[in-house]
Design an enzyme around this catalytic site. Sequence first.
Site, PDB file in Angstrom:
ATOM      1  N   LYS A  84       2.610  21.084  23.484  1.00  0.00           N
ATOM      2  CA  LYS A  84       2.595  21.339  25.139  1.00  0.00           C
ATOM      3  C   LYS A  84       1.362  20.357  25.478  1.00  0.00           C
ATOM      4  CE  LYS A  84       0.952  25.710  24.813  1.00  0.00           C
ATOM      5  NZ  LYS A  84       1.066  26.252  23.511  1.00  0.00           N
ATOM      6  N   VAL A  91       7.791  24.365  24.959  1.00  0.00           N
ATOM      7  CA  VAL A  91       7.874  25.292  26.151  1.00  0.00           C
ATOM      8  C   VAL A  91       8.672  26.489  25.856  1.00  0.00           C
ATOM      9  CG1 VAL A  91       8.675  25.547  28.654  1.00  0.00           C
ATOM     10  CG2 VAL A  91       7.566  23.371  27.701  1.00  0.00           C
ATOM     11  N   ILE A  94      13.406  29.976  23.132  1.00  0.00           N
ATOM     12  CA  ILE A  94      14.313  30.068  24.325  1.00  0.00           C
ATOM     13  C   ILE A  94      14.809  28.550  24.776  1.00  0.00           C
ATOM     14  CG2 ILE A  94      14.781  30.367  26.798  1.00  0.00           C
ATOM     15  CD1 ILE A  94      12.314  32.314  26.649  1.00  0.00           C
ATOM     16  N   GLY A 124      -2.122  40.998  18.560  1.00  0.00           N
ATOM     17  CA  GLY A 124      -1.911  39.735  17.969  1.00  0.00           C
ATOM     18  C   GLY A 124      -1.394  38.706  19.064  1.00  0.00           C
ATOM     19  N   GLU A 169      -5.269  35.204  21.524  1.00  0.00           N
ATOM     20  CA  GLU A 169      -6.182  34.692  20.424  1.00  0.00           C
ATOM     21  C   GLU A 169      -7.379  35.307  20.829  1.00  0.00           C
ATOM     22  OE1 GLU A 169      -5.417  32.506  18.628  1.00  0.00           O
ATOM     23  OE2 GLU A 169      -3.264  31.990  19.104  1.00  0.00           O
ATOM     24  N   ASP A 213      -2.341  27.199  29.687  1.00  0.00           N
ATOM     25  CA  ASP A 213      -1.198  26.881  28.847  1.00  0.00           C
ATOM     26  C   ASP A 213      -0.005  27.034  29.761  1.00  0.00           C
ATOM     27  OD1 ASP A 213       0.357  27.830  26.111  1.00  0.00           O
ATOM     28  OD2 ASP A 213       1.210  29.178  27.569  1.00  0.00           O
ATOM     29  N   LYS A 250       2.966  23.557  30.468  1.00  0.00           N
ATOM     30  CA  LYS A 250       4.432  23.804  30.264  1.00  0.00           C
ATOM     31  C   LYS A 250       5.243  23.498  31.745  1.00  0.00           C
ATOM     32  CE  LYS A 250       3.865  27.425  26.763  1.00  0.00           C
ATOM     33  NZ  LYS A 250       3.642  28.855  26.577  1.00  0.00           N
ATOM     34  N   GLY A 264       5.207  33.009  18.920  1.00  0.00           N
ATOM     35  CA  GLY A 264       5.377  33.515  17.776  1.00  0.00           C
ATOM     36  C   GLY A 264       5.919  32.649  16.739  1.00  0.00           C
TER      37      GLY A 264
END
Length: 430
Positions: A107, A134, A138, A189, A192, A203, A207, A306
């Site tokens: 990304k 992105v 999904i 988790g 980060e 982030d 996107k 994930g």
Amino acid sequence: MMRTRPLKVALLGCGVVGSEVARIMTTHADDLAARIGAPVELAGVAVRRPSKVRAGIDPALITTDATALVKRGDIDVVVEVIGGIEPARTLITTAFEHGASVVSANKALLAEDGATLYEAAAQHGRDLYFEAAVAGAIPLIRPLRESLAGDTVNRVLGIVNGTTNFILDRMDSAGSGYSEALDEATALGYAEADPTADVEGFDAAAKAAILAGIAFHTRVRLDDVHREGITEVTSADLASARGMGCTVKLLAICERAADGRSVTARVHPAMIPLSHPLASVRGAYNAVFVEAEAAGELMFYGPGAGGAPTASAVLGDLVAVCRNKLNEATGPGESAYTQLPVSPMGDVVTRYHISLDVADKPGVLAQVATVFAEHGVSIDTVRQKGKDGEASLVVVTHRAPDAALSGTVEALRKLDTVRGVASIMRVEGE
């Protein structure tokens, strides 16, 4: 009839996502071959630390020379999951030059310099697919690029970062403070060790740039996206939102102007009504709400990060690219024909929720109302509570240009009767 000669795949990166891609390619080899029309073979894996044990991967495939791998000439598809700008950009363009199509989850690179990648892919007649860049698993990029290609998309509104959604959800549902919720996200988790990219909105902004470019057929870079994170969101903000029948989400918002002559892209916390579909997105999940002229309102929901979910998106692209390769065709490339300018945040029309600490004496409300009027901002509702010479004043505005609202706040700070601006938050989704 299935072709017997395998399509060769080079994998750049074998971390959380890359290892899942390799695992699925191995365990689902027969199904993938049946869906593609030819077997796929993992021909090489480029990594930084070759000594690390990677279960299920033949050590003979491991290399530290990613450049040599993409230059081999017999590679059909390169899967890039190393992230970052360099060496990813050079490796991808080199792959195109040597005959390979590319599937990427990068990304940051697509938002920063997607134009270079698109141009290189077109020049060499190769595919560039990036569903995994992105919202994880999904399906979103392909519907925007293909399913809605005949429609006009006017707005994309979404939760595209699971870490921040988890933190805000815990602050709202469990009454946690920001630091406490961040610690919980880290322990599980979701965050980060350095959560800056997530909590400061970088982030989500990357996107948003990708989504806006595809939705509006124009080039939108990361620098074009207005960005605010969630580090300043407080428990008081969540309480105020609940009092209005709202909740707080970090939203990526991409909009086409009403006159169709420009677009905007922004990421910031916002209050949204509990009746809005995005308000019910909990935990680390993502959801994107798309508004199109003919299709109407569409919502895409699911795990946004994930290893396994992201690998699912990568493998979906891999199947599509391999099918194209067999048919000697390519899928959709860049569509930037509209060349629409990206308007600055000051031109965006929004509503505001503003909480002020003020002196508890006659005339304060009139002073505040005068400032709003002088800046052309109409007040929707006002709530005031006072005790022992101090008071809180909560103002919710009607829609107005962001620049006018920002000017109003600066003017309010200069009033002697205003002790401070406790919080400022935009209101969306109405």
